[in-house]
Design a protein around this motif. Structure first.
Motif, PDB file in Angstrom:
ATOM      1  N   ARG A   1       0.851  -1.206   0.000  1.00 16.98           N
ATOM      2  CA  ARG A   1       0.000   0.000   0.000  1.00 16.98           C
ATOM      3  C   ARG A   1       0.876   1.243   0.000  1.00 16.98           C
ATOM      4  O   ARG A   1       1.894   1.294   0.683  1.00 16.98           O
ATOM      5  CB  ARG A   1      -0.879   0.036   1.249  1.00 16.98           C
ATOM      6  N   VAL A   2       0.468   2.268  -0.748  1.00 18.94           N
ATOM      7  CA  VAL A   2       1.288   3.473  -0.866  1.00 18.94           C
ATOM      8  C   VAL A   2       1.382   4.216   0.461  1.00 18.94           C
ATOM      9  O   VAL A   2       2.451   4.718   0.820  1.00 18.94           O
ATOM     10  CB  VAL A   2       0.794   4.393  -2.007  1.00 18.94           C
ATOM     11  N   ASP A   3       0.296   4.289   1.235  1.00 19.25           N
ATOM     12  CA  ASP A   3       0.371   5.010   2.510  1.00 19.25           C
ATOM     13  C   ASP A   3       1.309   4.306   3.483  1.00 19.25           C
ATOM     14  O   ASP A   3       2.084   4.942   4.192  1.00 19.25           O
ATOM     15  CB  ASP A   3      -1.016   5.225   3.123  1.00 19.25           C
ATOM     16  N   SER A   4       1.286   2.980   3.477  1.00 15.94           N
ATOM     17  CA  SER A   4       2.173   2.208   4.335  1.00 15.94           C
ATOM     18  C   SER A   4       3.632   2.385   3.919  1.00 15.94           C
ATOM     19  O   SER A   4       4.516   2.546   4.765  1.00 15.94           O
ATOM     20  CB  SER A   4       1.777   0.731   4.286  1.00 15.94           C
ATOM     21  N   TRP A   5       3.891   2.373   2.613  1.00 14.27           N
ATOM     22  CA  TRP A   5       5.270   2.511   2.136  1.00 14.27           C
ATOM     23  C   TRP A   5       5.814   3.908   2.418  1.00 14.27           C
ATOM     24  O   TRP A   5       6.948   4.052   2.866  1.00 14.27           O
ATOM     25  CB  TRP A   5       5.350   2.193   0.638  1.00 14.27           C
ATOM     26  N   VAL A   6       5.010   4.938   2.181  1.00 21.34           N
ATOM     27  CA  VAL A   6       5.451   6.322   2.431  1.00 21.34           C
ATOM     28  C   VAL A   6       5.789   6.498   3.906  1.00 21.34           C
ATOM     29  O   VAL A   6       6.783   7.137   4.260  1.00 21.34           O
ATOM     30  CB  VAL A   6       4.376   7.331   1.968  1.00 21.34           C
ATOM     31  N   TRP A   7       4.997   5.924   4.788  1.00 17.68           N
ATOM     32  CA  TRP A   7       5.278   5.996   6.221  1.00 17.68           C
ATOM     33  C   TRP A   7       6.512   5.175   6.577  1.00 17.68           C
ATOM     34  O   TRP A   7       7.355   5.610   7.365  1.00 17.68           O
ATOM     35  CB  TRP A   7       4.059   5.503   7.000  1.00 17.68           C
ATOM     36  N   SER A   8       6.650   3.988   5.984  1.00 17.78           N
ATOM     37  CA  SER A   8       7.757   3.096   6.307  1.00 17.78           C
ATOM     38  C   SER A   8       9.118   3.685   5.959  1.00 17.78           C
ATOM     39  O   SER A   8      10.087   3.480   6.678  1.00 17.78           O
ATOM     40  CB  SER A   8       7.596   1.760   5.577  1.00 17.78           C
ATOM     41  N   VAL A   9       9.195   4.422   4.851  1.00 17.54           N
ATOM     42  CA  VAL A   9      10.480   4.996   4.436  1.00 17.54           C
ATOM     43  C   VAL A   9      10.661   6.422   4.948  1.00 17.54           C
ATOM     44  O   VAL A   9      11.525   7.149   4.483  1.00 17.54           O
ATOM     45  CB  VAL A   9      10.665   4.944   2.901  1.00 17.54           C
ATOM     46  N   ARG A  10       9.838   6.813   5.905  1.00 16.55           N
ATOM     47  CA  ARG A  10       9.974   8.071   6.624  1.00 16.55           C
ATOM     48  C   ARG A  10       9.759   9.323   5.772  1.00 16.55           C
ATOM     49  O   ARG A  10      10.360  10.365   6.011  1.00 16.55           O
ATOM     50  CB  ARG A  10      11.334   8.151   7.323  1.00 16.55           C
ATOM     51  N   LEU A  11       8.872   9.250   4.777  1.00 15.76           N
ATOM     52  CA  LEU A  11       8.483  10.443   4.036  1.00 15.76           C
ATOM     53  C   LEU A  11       7.299  11.119   4.719  1.00 15.76           C
ATOM     54  O   LEU A  11       6.911  12.219   4.340  1.00 15.76           O
ATOM     55  CB  LEU A  11       8.125  10.089   2.588  1.00 15.76           C
ATOM     56  N   SER A  12       6.728  10.447   5.717  1.00 13.77           N
ATOM     57  CA  SER A  12       5.604  10.958   6.492  1.00 13.77           C
ATOM     58  C   SER A  12       5.844  10.597   7.956  1.00 13.77           C
ATOM     59  O   SER A  12       6.439   9.566   8.257  1.00 13.77           O
ATOM     60  CB  SER A  12       4.309  10.319   5.994  1.00 13.77           C
ATOM     61  N   ARG A  13       5.375  11.438   8.863  1.00 11.39           N
ATOM     62  CA  ARG A  13       5.608  11.194  10.288  1.00 11.39           C
ATOM     63  C   ARG A  13       4.766  10.057  10.843  1.00 11.39           C
ATOM     64  O   ARG A  13       5.224   9.295  11.687  1.00 11.39           O
ATOM     65  CB  ARG A  13       5.340  12.459  11.096  1.00 11.39           C
ATOM     66  N   THR A  14       3.506   9.974  10.412  1.00 11.00           N
ATOM     67  CA  THR A  14       2.622   8.918  10.889  1.00 11.00           C
ATOM     68  C   THR A  14       1.912   8.272   9.699  1.00 11.00           C
ATOM     69  O   THR A  14       1.823   8.869   8.625  1.00 11.00           O
ATOM     70  CB  THR A  14       1.549   9.453  11.854  1.00 11.00           C
ATOM     71  N   ARG A  15       1.402   7.073   9.910  1.00  2.00           N
ATOM     72  CA  ARG A  15       0.694   6.401   8.826  1.00  2.00           C
ATOM     73  C   ARG A  15      -0.621   7.112   8.521  1.00  2.00           C
ATOM     74  O   ARG A  15      -1.023   7.212   7.359  1.00  2.00           O
ATOM     75  CB  ARG A  15       0.438   4.945   9.193  1.00  2.00           C
ATOM     76  N   SER A  16      -1.277   7.621   9.553  1.00  3.37           N
ATOM     77  CA  SER A  16      -2.529   8.342   9.299  1.00  3.37           C
ATOM     78  C   SER A  16      -2.258   9.631   8.534  1.00  3.37           C
ATOM     79  O   SER A  16      -3.057  10.031   7.681  1.00  3.37           O
ATOM     80  CB  SER A  16      -3.262   8.622  10.605  1.00  3.37           C
ATOM     81  N   ALA A  17      -1.126  10.284   8.789  1.00  3.93           N
ATOM     82  CA  ALA A  17      -0.768  11.483   8.028  1.00  3.93           C
ATOM     83  C   ALA A  17      -0.492  11.120   6.572  1.00  3.93           C
ATOM     84  O   ALA A  17      -0.828  11.884   5.659  1.00  3.93           O
ATOM     85  CB  ALA A  17       0.447  12.165   8.642  1.00  3.93           C
ATOM     86  N   ALA A  18       0.104   9.957   6.341  1.00  2.00           N
ATOM     87  CA  ALA A  18       0.341   9.497   4.968  1.00  2.00           C
ATOM     88  C   ALA A  18      -0.981   9.234   4.261  1.00  2.00           C
ATOM     89  O   ALA A  18      -1.157   9.587   3.088  1.00  2.00           O
ATOM     90  CB  ALA A  18       1.205   8.249   4.979  1.00  2.00           C
ATOM     91  N   GLY A  19      -1.927   8.620   4.967  1.00  2.00           N
ATOM     92  CA  GLY A  19      -3.253   8.386   4.384  1.00  2.00           C
ATOM     93  C   GLY A  19      -3.982   9.683   4.089  1.00  2.00           C
ATOM     94  O   GLY A  19      -4.626   9.821   3.039  1.00  2.00           O
ATOM     95  N   ASP A  20      -3.885  10.648   5.006  1.00  2.00           N
ATOM     96  CA  ASP A  20      -4.509  11.953   4.785  1.00  2.00           C
ATOM     97  C   ASP A  20      -3.886  12.663   3.583  1.00  2.00           C
ATOM     98  O   ASP A  20      -4.580  13.324   2.808  1.00  2.00           O
ATOM     99  CB  ASP A  20      -4.380  12.830   6.027  1.00  2.00           C
ATOM    100  N   ALA A  21      -2.565  12.541   3.431  1.00  2.00           N
ATOM    101  CA  ALA A  21      -1.887  13.157   2.285  1.00  2.00           C
ATOM    102  C   ALA A  21      -2.368  12.528   0.983  1.00  2.00           C
ATOM    103  O   ALA A  21      -2.571  13.234  -0.012  1.00  2.00           O
ATOM    104  CB  ALA A  21      -0.375  13.009   2.427  1.00  2.00           C
ATOM    105  N   CYS A  22      -2.578  11.211   0.990  1.00  2.00           N
ATOM    106  CA  CYS A  22      -3.095  10.544  -0.202  1.00  2.00           C
ATOM    107  C   CYS A  22      -4.508  11.029  -0.526  1.00  2.00           C
ATOM    108  O   CYS A  22      -4.808  11.353  -1.678  1.00  2.00           O
ATOM    109  CB  CYS A  22      -3.110   9.030  -0.008  1.00  2.00           C
ATOM    110  N   ARG A  23      -5.361  11.068   0.488  1.00  2.00           N
ATOM    111  CA  ARG A  23      -6.732  11.517   0.265  1.00  2.00           C
ATOM    112  C   ARG A  23      -6.793  12.978  -0.157  1.00  2.00           C
ATOM    113  O   ARG A  23      -7.694  13.374  -0.890  1.00  2.00           O
ATOM    114  CB  ARG A  23      -7.572  11.297   1.522  1.00  2.00           C
ATOM    115  N   GLY A  24      -5.834  13.789   0.280  1.00  2.00           N
ATOM    116  CA  GLY A  24      -5.800  15.206  -0.073  1.00  2.00           C
ATOM    117  C   GLY A  24      -5.156  15.492  -1.417  1.00  2.00           C
ATOM    118  O   GLY A  24      -5.063  16.636  -1.835  1.00  2.00           O
TER     119      GLY A  24
END
Length: 131
Positions: free
Chosen positions: A10-33
């Protein structure tokens, strides 16, 4: 370590895992936005990411462009995270180019009551009565 051999993540999980986002929920919000793009198209949080995909993440007034080299699902340390992508981001703007916020020279800004009275006297206006 949460390393995937082949397939997708999943893209939100990967973005969070490689530290491009602080939290997984923030990564999901960035995707939705609409702040995350995979191969040029807007990505939903559950969209699959594969090795070789280009991921663009816009955060903190800066766009990060990375190419996926390795798939991971668990958050890892920064040295390991850097090995999971190839960074193609433009360099950040120099610090002197960004304007400081809330700093101004002493004496600038609104005039004091005393200064307003002297300005009114200079222009020959009658003083305002606070009645």
């Amino acid at each position: 370590m949460g390393v995937e051999g082949a397939g997708s993540v999943r893209v939100d999980s990967w973005v969070w895992s490689v530290r491009l986002s602080r939290t997984r929920s923030a990564a999901g919000d960035a995707c939705r936005g609409g702040h995350v793009r995979v191969n040029g198209a807007r990505a939903k949080p559950a969209q699959a990411v594969r090795v070789g995909d280009e991921v663009r993440v816009r955060a903190d007034g800066r766009e990060r462009v990375v190419i996926v080299k390795r798939l991971i699902t668990k958050r890892v340390g920064a040295p390991v995270a850097v090995e999971c992508y190839e960074d193609k981001s433009p360099p950040p703007p120099p610090r002197e180019m960004t304007a400081p916020i809330g700093i101004r020279d002493r004496g600038t800004g609104r005039p004091t009551k005393r200064e307003r009275r002297s300005i009114e006297k200079l222009f020959g206006r009658p003083p305002t009565d606070p009645q």
